[in-house]
Design a protein around this motif. Structure first.
Motif, mmCIF file in Angstrom:
data_model
loop_
_atom_site.group_PDB
_atom_site.id
_atom_site.type_symbol
_atom_site.label_atom_id
_atom_site.label_comp_id
_atom_site.label_asym_id
_atom_site.label_seq_id
_atom_site.Cartn_x
_atom_site.Cartn_y
_atom_site.Cartn_z
ATOM 1 N N MET A 1 -22.772 74.565 -21.947
ATOM 2 C CA MET A 1 -21.883 75.281 -21.015
ATOM 3 C C MET A 1 -20.472 75.385 -21.581
ATOM 4 S SD MET A 1 -21.384 76.857 -18.171
ATOM 5 C CE MET A 1 -20.065 77.273 -17.041
ATOM 6 N N LYS A 2 -20.047 74.353 -22.357
ATOM 7 C CA LYS A 2 -18.680 74.341 -22.849
ATOM 8 C C LYS A 2 -18.389 75.524 -23.755
ATOM 9 C CE LYS A 2 -17.780 69.371 -22.502
ATOM 10 N NZ LYS A 2 -17.424 68.147 -23.241
ATOM 11 N N LEU A 3 -19.354 75.908 -24.594
ATOM 12 C CA LEU A 3 -19.134 76.994 -25.536
ATOM 13 C C LEU A 3 -19.605 78.347 -25.007
ATOM 14 C CD1 LEU A 3 -20.012 75.405 -28.999
ATOM 15 C CD2 LEU A 3 -17.767 76.086 -28.145
ATOM 16 N N GLN A 4 -20.287 78.346 -23.880
ATOM 17 C CA GLN A 4 -20.802 79.612 -23.359
ATOM 18 C C GLN A 4 -19.709 80.654 -23.119
ATOM 19 O OE1 GLN A 4 -23.360 78.576 -20.001
ATOM 20 N NE2 GLN A 4 -25.120 79.281 -21.180
ATOM 21 N N PRO A 5 -18.559 80.293 -22.527
ATOM 22 C CA PRO A 5 -17.513 81.315 -22.351
ATOM 23 C C PRO A 5 -17.056 81.918 -23.672
ATOM 24 C CG PRO A 5 -17.092 79.443 -20.923
ATOM 25 C CD PRO A 5 -18.208 79.030 -21.832
ATOM 26 N N PHE A 6 -16.951 81.091 -24.718
ATOM 27 C CA PHE A 6 -16.535 81.631 -26.015
ATOM 28 C C PHE A 6 -17.588 82.577 -26.563
ATOM 29 C CE2 PHE A 6 -16.687 81.449 -30.651
ATOM 30 C CZ PHE A 6 -15.441 81.955 -30.945
ATOM 31 N N TRP A 7 -18.866 82.171 -26.515
ATOM 32 C CA TRP A 7 -19.927 83.047 -27.033
ATOM 33 C C TRP A 7 -19.994 84.343 -26.227
ATOM 34 C CZ3 TRP A 7 -20.147 81.381 -31.452
ATOM 35 C CH2 TRP A 7 -20.467 80.086 -31.815
ATOM 36 N N PHE A 8 -19.765 84.242 -24.918
ATOM 37 C CA PHE A 8 -19.785 85.443 -24.092
ATOM 38 C C PHE A 8 -18.653 86.387 -24.499
ATOM 39 C CE2 PHE A 8 -18.812 88.085 -20.444
ATOM 40 C CZ PHE A 8 -20.069 88.466 -19.998
ATOM 41 N N ALA A 9 -17.456 85.827 -24.704
ATOM 42 C CA ALA A 9 -16.324 86.646 -25.137
ATOM 43 C C ALA A 9 -16.617 87.292 -26.488
ATOM 44 C CB ALA A 9 -15.057 85.794 -25.218
ATOM 45 N N LEU A 10 -17.224 86.549 -27.389
ATOM 46 C CA LEU A 10 -17.513 87.065 -28.722
ATOM 47 C C LEU A 10 -18.524 88.205 -28.659
ATOM 48 C CD1 LEU A 10 -16.781 86.483 -31.716
ATOM 49 C CD2 LEU A 10 -18.867 85.111 -31.835
ATOM 50 N N GLN A 11 -19.564 88.043 -27.840
ATOM 51 C CA GLN A 11 -20.576 89.095 -27.776
ATOM 52 C C GLN A 11 -20.100 90.304 -26.982
ATOM 53 O OE1 GLN A 11 -23.889 86.991 -25.930
ATOM 54 N NE2 GLN A 11 -23.506 87.912 -23.942
ATOM 55 N N PHE A 12 -19.135 90.107 -26.090
ATOM 56 C CA PHE A 12 -18.615 91.231 -25.311
ATOM 57 C C PHE A 12 -17.576 92.033 -26.094
ATOM 58 C CE2 PHE A 12 -15.497 92.943 -22.193
ATOM 59 C CZ PHE A 12 -16.343 93.850 -21.553
ATOM 60 N N LEU A 13 -16.719 91.351 -26.818
ATOM 61 C CA LEU A 13 -15.590 91.994 -27.481
ATOM 62 C C LEU A 13 -15.886 92.470 -28.893
ATOM 63 C CD1 LEU A 13 -12.659 89.607 -26.444
ATOM 64 C CD2 LEU A 13 -13.208 91.848 -25.482
ATOM 65 N N THR A 14 -16.941 91.968 -29.501
ATOM 66 C CA THR A 14 -17.201 92.306 -30.902
ATOM 67 C C THR A 14 -18.677 92.627 -31.104
ATOM 68 O OG1 THR A 14 -17.832 90.091 -31.711
ATOM 69 C CG2 THR A 14 -15.472 90.559 -31.509
ATOM 70 N N PRO A 17 -22.534 88.606 -34.794
ATOM 71 C CA PRO A 17 -23.712 87.877 -34.308
ATOM 72 C C PRO A 17 -23.303 86.560 -33.657
ATOM 73 C CG PRO A 17 -23.512 87.651 -36.685
ATOM 74 C CD PRO A 17 -22.466 88.647 -36.264
ATOM 75 N N VAL A 18 -24.008 86.159 -32.619
ATOM 76 C CA VAL A 18 -23.758 84.881 -31.956
ATOM 77 C C VAL A 18 -25.017 84.031 -32.051
ATOM 78 C CG1 VAL A 18 -22.038 85.807 -30.383
ATOM 79 C CG2 VAL A 18 -24.428 85.825 -29.723
ATOM 80 N N PRO A 19 -24.879 82.691 -32.047
ATOM 81 C CA PRO A 19 -26.054 81.826 -32.187
ATOM 82 C C PRO A 19 -27.114 82.060 -31.114
ATOM 83 C CG PRO A 19 -24.039 80.563 -32.445
ATOM 84 C CD PRO A 19 -23.629 81.926 -31.998
ATOM 85 N N ALA A 20 -26.644 82.348 -29.888
ATOM 86 C CA ALA A 20 -27.582 82.625 -28.794
ATOM 87 C C ALA A 20 -26.885 83.545 -27.800
ATOM 88 C CB ALA A 20 -28.012 81.332 -28.100
ATOM 89 N N ARG A 21 -27.607 84.571 -27.356
ATOM 90 C CA ARG A 21 -27.034 85.481 -26.375
ATOM 91 C C ARG A 21 -26.812 84.744 -25.059
ATOM 92 N NH1 ARG A 21 -24.950 89.864 -28.516
ATOM 93 N NH2 ARG A 21 -25.255 91.008 -26.575
ATOM 94 N N VAL A 22 -25.674 85.014 -24.445
ATOM 95 C CA VAL A 22 -25.338 84.382 -23.175
ATOM 96 C C VAL A 22 -25.597 85.381 -22.060
ATOM 97 C CG1 VAL A 22 -23.538 83.266 -21.817
ATOM 98 C CG2 VAL A 22 -23.591 82.984 -24.306
ATOM 99 N N ALA A 23 -26.459 84.995 -21.115
ATOM 100 C CA ALA A 23 -26.759 85.878 -19.988
ATOM 101 C C ALA A 23 -25.518 86.047 -19.112
ATOM 102 C CB ALA A 23 -27.906 85.296 -19.169
#
Length: 243
Positions: A1-14, A17-23
């Motif tokens: 959960m701690k890194l989910q906001p960062f991965w979500f921002a990365l997949q939304f803004l760029t 590739p991310v390690p796992a897609r965040v729903a």
């Protein structure tokens, strides 16, 4: 959960590739806004790498490669917001309802094309004129971060004008005090690494965008934030290029 906001921002803004897609989750999406400047820094790292690899090429070629990487890495997400705002502000004729209606229209008019091309040309010219190696790298790192910090500032300090917009459900989950701390940290970094003129240019552009949006819409939208990203990036580049 701690890194989910960062991965979500990365997949939304760029398009990175991310390690796992965040729903999609409004809570995660709201907290992801805090990571926007960090994502900007990652984009800046990529731009700095391209700059280093193309350093031996003519300045125009290097600038073209950097700008192409910049646009492709974001999927032209913010350019779309800029284009929509250009059409809406001219075609809206001062009407809030008409402006919001045009913002929803996926088609681009002549004003959108003209403004988008002008901003890209300004960036291209500034990229050719950046100071020596270290100064260019610093600018490429912090311009994308400043642009995304501008979006964070708008969303944390303004009402959301479009109840049907994608970010409307996110803002209730945005921690405002941490958002202000992140924005302040980016502002200090820009002033320290690029100089006060770059910070003042970014601040003036951001102030103008917010003032126009509040006057016309009574708040901001996702497209307004996208326009702010592009215009603040441009302002930082131009200020750095002429110092």
């Amino acid at each position: 959960m701690k890194l989910q906001p960062f991965w979500f921002a990365l997949q939304f803004l760029t398009r990175f590739p991310v390690p796992a897609r965040v729903a999609y989750d409004p809570v995660v999406a709201g907290r992801s806004l805090l990571a926007y400047p960090a994502v900007g820094l990652l984009i800046g790292v990529l731009l700095a790498v391209v700059h280093g690899l193309s350093d031996a090429a003519p300045p125009a070629v290097s600038a073209a490669l950097i700008l192409l990487t910049w646009v492709l890495s974001t999927g032209a997400l913010h350019l779309d917001g800029l284009a929509d705002c250009a059409d809406a502000w001219v075609g809206g004729h001062g009407s809030r309802e008409r402006t919001l209606q045009i913002l929803k229209d996926p088609h681009a008019g002549s004003v959108a094309v003209a403004v988008t091309v002008t901003v890209l040309l300004a960036k291209f010219a500034a990229l050719q004129s950046l100071p020596a190696q270290s100064g260019a790298v610093e600018t490429l790192l912090w311009a994308p971060a400043a642009g995304r910090a501008a979006a964070l500032i708008l969303l944390s300090a303004s009402p959301y004008a479009n109840p049907e917009g994608i970010a409307g459900a996110w803002l209730g989950h945005l921690p405002v005090p941490p958002a202000r701390i992140v924005a302040l940290a980016v502002a200090i970094a820009v002033a320290w690494r690029l100089g006060l003129p770059a910070l003042l240019a970014a601040g003036l552009v951001l102030w103008g965008i917010r003032r126009l949006s509040m006057a016309r819409l009574g708040g901001v939208t996702g497209d307004v934030c996208g326009a702010a990203v592009e215009l603040v990036e441009m302002a930082v580049l131009l200020a750095a290029a002429v110092r």
